[in-house]
Design a protein around this motif. Structure first.
Motif, PDB file in Angstrom:
ATOM      1  N   HIS A 231       0.900  -1.248  -0.152  1.00 18.40           N
ATOM      2  CA  HIS A 231       0.144   0.012   0.080  1.00 18.40           C
ATOM      3  C   HIS A 231       0.837   1.147   0.034  1.00 18.40           C
ATOM      4  O   HIS A 231       1.667   1.434   0.876  1.00 18.40           O
TER       5      HIS A 231
ATOM      6  N   GLY B 222     -11.689  -6.648   9.518  1.00 22.32           N
ATOM      7  CA  GLY B 222     -12.327  -5.662   8.289  1.00 22.32           C
ATOM      8  C   GLY B 222     -12.734  -4.470   9.031  1.00 22.32           C
ATOM      9  O   GLY B 222     -14.012  -4.517   9.756  1.00 22.32           O
TER      10      GLY B 222
ATOM     11  N   ALA C  74     -12.933   0.257   9.328  1.00 23.02           N
ATOM     12  CA  ALA C  74     -12.680   1.487   8.931  1.00 23.02           C
ATOM     13  C   ALA C  74     -12.550   2.420  10.028  1.00 23.02           C
ATOM     14  O   ALA C  74     -13.309   2.556  11.064  1.00 23.02           O
TER      15      ALA C  74
ATOM     16  N   VAL D  25      -8.612   1.983   5.886  1.00 25.61           N
ATOM     17  CA  VAL D  25      -9.167   0.678   5.883  1.00 25.61           C
ATOM     18  C   VAL D  25      -8.289  -0.357   6.214  1.00 25.61           C
ATOM     19  O   VAL D  25      -7.634  -0.373   5.336  1.00 25.61           O
TER      20      VAL D  25
ATOM     21  N   THR E 160      -8.179  -4.774   6.219  1.00 28.02           N
ATOM     22  CA  THR E 160      -9.005  -6.089   6.197  1.00 28.02           C
ATOM     23  C   THR E 160      -7.789  -7.116   6.086  1.00 28.02           C
ATOM     24  O   THR E 160      -6.529  -6.859   5.609  1.00 28.02           O
TER      25      THR E 160
ATOM     26  N   ARG F  71      -5.606  -1.734   3.382  1.00 30.89           N
ATOM     27  CA  ARG F  71      -6.129  -1.431   2.212  1.00 30.89           C
ATOM     28  C   ARG F  71      -6.440  -0.268   1.243  1.00 30.89           C
ATOM     29  O   ARG F  71      -6.421  -0.283   0.147  1.00 30.89           O
ATOM     30  N   HIS F  72      -6.897   0.829   2.100  1.00 30.45           N
ATOM     31  CA  HIS F  72      -7.196   2.191   1.649  1.00 30.45           C
ATOM     32  C   HIS F  72      -7.112   3.348   2.524  1.00 30.45           C
ATOM     33  O   HIS F  72      -7.175   2.964   3.731  1.00 30.45           O
TER      34      HIS F  72
ATOM     35  N   LEU G  19     -16.202   4.872   0.812  1.00 24.17           N
ATOM     36  CA  LEU G  19     -15.903   3.410   1.134  1.00 24.17           C
ATOM     37  C   LEU G  19     -16.544   2.558   0.061  1.00 24.17           C
ATOM     38  O   LEU G  19     -16.330   1.614  -0.500  1.00 24.17           O
TER      39      LEU G  19
ATOM     40  N   TYR H 121     -14.866  -1.079  -0.484  1.00 22.53           N
ATOM     41  CA  TYR H 121     -14.512  -1.698   1.000  1.00 22.53           C
ATOM     42  C   TYR H 121     -15.831  -1.856   1.861  1.00 22.53           C
ATOM     43  O   TYR H 121     -15.752  -2.440   2.703  1.00 22.53           O
TER      44      TYR H 121
ATOM     45  N   MET I  97     -16.853  -5.229   3.156  1.00 24.47           N
ATOM     46  CA  MET I  97     -15.602  -6.040   3.932  1.00 24.47           C
ATOM     47  C   MET I  97     -15.255  -5.279   5.344  1.00 24.47           C
ATOM     48  O   MET I  97     -14.564  -6.125   6.010  1.00 24.47           O
ATOM     49  N   ILE I  98     -16.136  -4.511   5.512  1.00 25.85           N
ATOM     50  CA  ILE I  98     -16.062  -3.724   7.045  1.00 25.85           C
ATOM     51  C   ILE I  98     -16.927  -4.534   8.003  1.00 25.85           C
ATOM     52  O   ILE I  98     -18.073  -3.879   8.475  1.00 25.85           O
TER      53      ILE I  98
END
Length: 411
Positions: free
Chosen positions: A160, A206, A208, A221, A223, A228-229, A313, A318, A321-322
């Motif tokens: 990332h 997962g 946020a 975020v 997971t 991831r983000h 999101l 994502y 996935m949270i």
């Protein structure tokens, strides 16, 4: 590096839009970081995380550093500093390197992350972080988190990358340097916050993290245990204060005070009978206002914040996935009713994250406002402990190489 006796010192410098906070931590290898000093000073030199007034920012940093030094009885020479704002953005990038000794070493990890950073970056931007999400070896073993010591021919990483505006990073570094300090590392503010408020279970399931500051609302975020983000939204606590000042026709400092003391993010939590006194502009006498009216104005702005969080999101893909839900932190998470409103709007579990994983001064730092500062201490102490064995190993390796070369030359 800062030192105090036989323990190492680590300093976190949280340069926020409304306040600069300095935390001093003390640690020994294998022990938790103990917070031994805190300094805080209001700051008018930033707008949405970006320096707009260097002198004002320098003054705020100096005052906060002096306060922390006095409390910790030490001299601060360097710090891990936060960076945030709409100029930051992210991308995920792969990297591949051959494994030199058929066994993954720490040097291979460094090399493969450097390979992941080999992407086209505009000249006005720089890479702040390259963080491994997972590794694979020879395409046969995927999802590896700690590959050191494993055997193979080729090491791959999915990383990332966090990028920022070069000028924003330079200006923060310049402000810190002008205070006589070195920047150990610039760390994304929300990433630092995640170190102090999230649990490993949440990162695996997962989650946020939403860090509501004064100038920006920042999102990270996680997971499957990895980031991831990351994103930054240009809406936060200052807009709430501005709404109150506009609605009540009261000066901004009074509006901020009213927000902190009386505001509520869910109108139904305030009864119609409750009223508050509002200072007027100029020589006009103060007025009284129903607290419910104040709550309605605040709720509409927080609804906008959570709508933008949800949109971000969903845009990034994502939202499904949270599974562990949302963790709110930062000064804007302290408001009454904020978790209830977020749960209603986003249909997921929501909690307020307060700093964990450190000891000392808990009565002060058990507050979402200090999430980034505490996270910088945790980030910094881990980086320093990872660096030290590598330095020792490099020195030992260098000495051995010199002895080998000497033998080759002699015989």
């Amino acid at each position: 590096m800062n030192r105090k006796g036989d323990k190492a010192l680590v300093v976190g410098l949280d340069i926020g839009t409304s306040r600069v906070k300095v935390l001093v931590g003390e640690y020994a290898p294998g022990e938790p970081v103990e917070v031994i000093g805190i300094g805080s000073h209001s700051c008018n030199g930033l707008k949405r995380g970006v320096v707009i007034d260097i002198e004002s920012t320098i003054h705020a940093i100096q005052r906060a550093v002096e306060e922390a030094e006095s409390l910790a009885a030490c001299e601060i020479r360097s710090a891990f500093a936060s960076i945030s704002g709409g100029h930051t953005h992210c991308r995920n990038s792969p990297g591949i390197v051959p494994i030199r000794d058929r066994e993954v070493s720490q040097a291979d990890i460094v090399q493969v992350l450097e390979a992941a950073k080999a992407v086209a970056v505009p000249s006005d931007q720089r890479i702040v972080h390259a963080i491994a999400q997972e590794y694979s070896i020879d395409n046969s073993q995927d999802g590896i988190r700690h590959p050191v010591g494993m055997s193979g021919v080729r090491l791959e990483v999915r990383a990332h990358l966090v990028l920022c505006a070069l000028s924003a990073a330079q200006n923060i570094t310049k402000c810190v340097n002008r205070c006589g300090l070195q920047v150990d590392e610039l760390v994304l503010g929300a990433l630092a916050s995640s170190q102090s408020v999230l649990t490993e279970d949440e990162k695996d399931l997962g989650v946020a993290l939403v860090d509501i500051g004064a100038g920006t609302t920042d999102i990270v975020v996680f997971t499957q245990g990895a980031i991831r983000h990351s994103a930054s939204l240009p809406i936060a606590g200052d807009q709430v204060t501005g709404d109150i000042a506009h609605m009540l026709r009261t000066p901004t400092p009074h509006a901020e005070e009213i927000k902190v003391r009386y505001a509520c993010a869910l109108a139904r939590m305030a009864t119609a009978e409750e009223s508050i006194q509002v200072a007027s502009v100029g020589d006009r006498p103060p007025r009284r206002l129903a607290r419910q009216s104040l709550a309605e104005a605040v709720q509409s702005r927080y609804e906008e914040i959570f709508e933008m969080v949800q949109a971000e999101l969903e845009r990034a893909g994502y939202m499904p996935m949270i599974r562990a839900g949302l963790v709110l932190t930062g000064g804007g998470a302290r408001m009454e009713g904020v978790t209830e409103l977020a749960e209603e709007m986003l249909h997921m579990p929501v909690r307020v994250g307060v700093p964990q994983h450190v000891i000392g001064m808990s009565e002060v730092i058990s507050n979402p406002e200090y999430a980034t500062g505490v996270g910088l201490l945790l980030w910094g102490s881990r980086q320093e402990q990872q660096r030290r064995p590598a330095i020792v190993g490099a020195r030992a390796g260098g000495a051995l190489a010199r002895v080998r070369n000497w033998f080759r030359g002699e015989f």
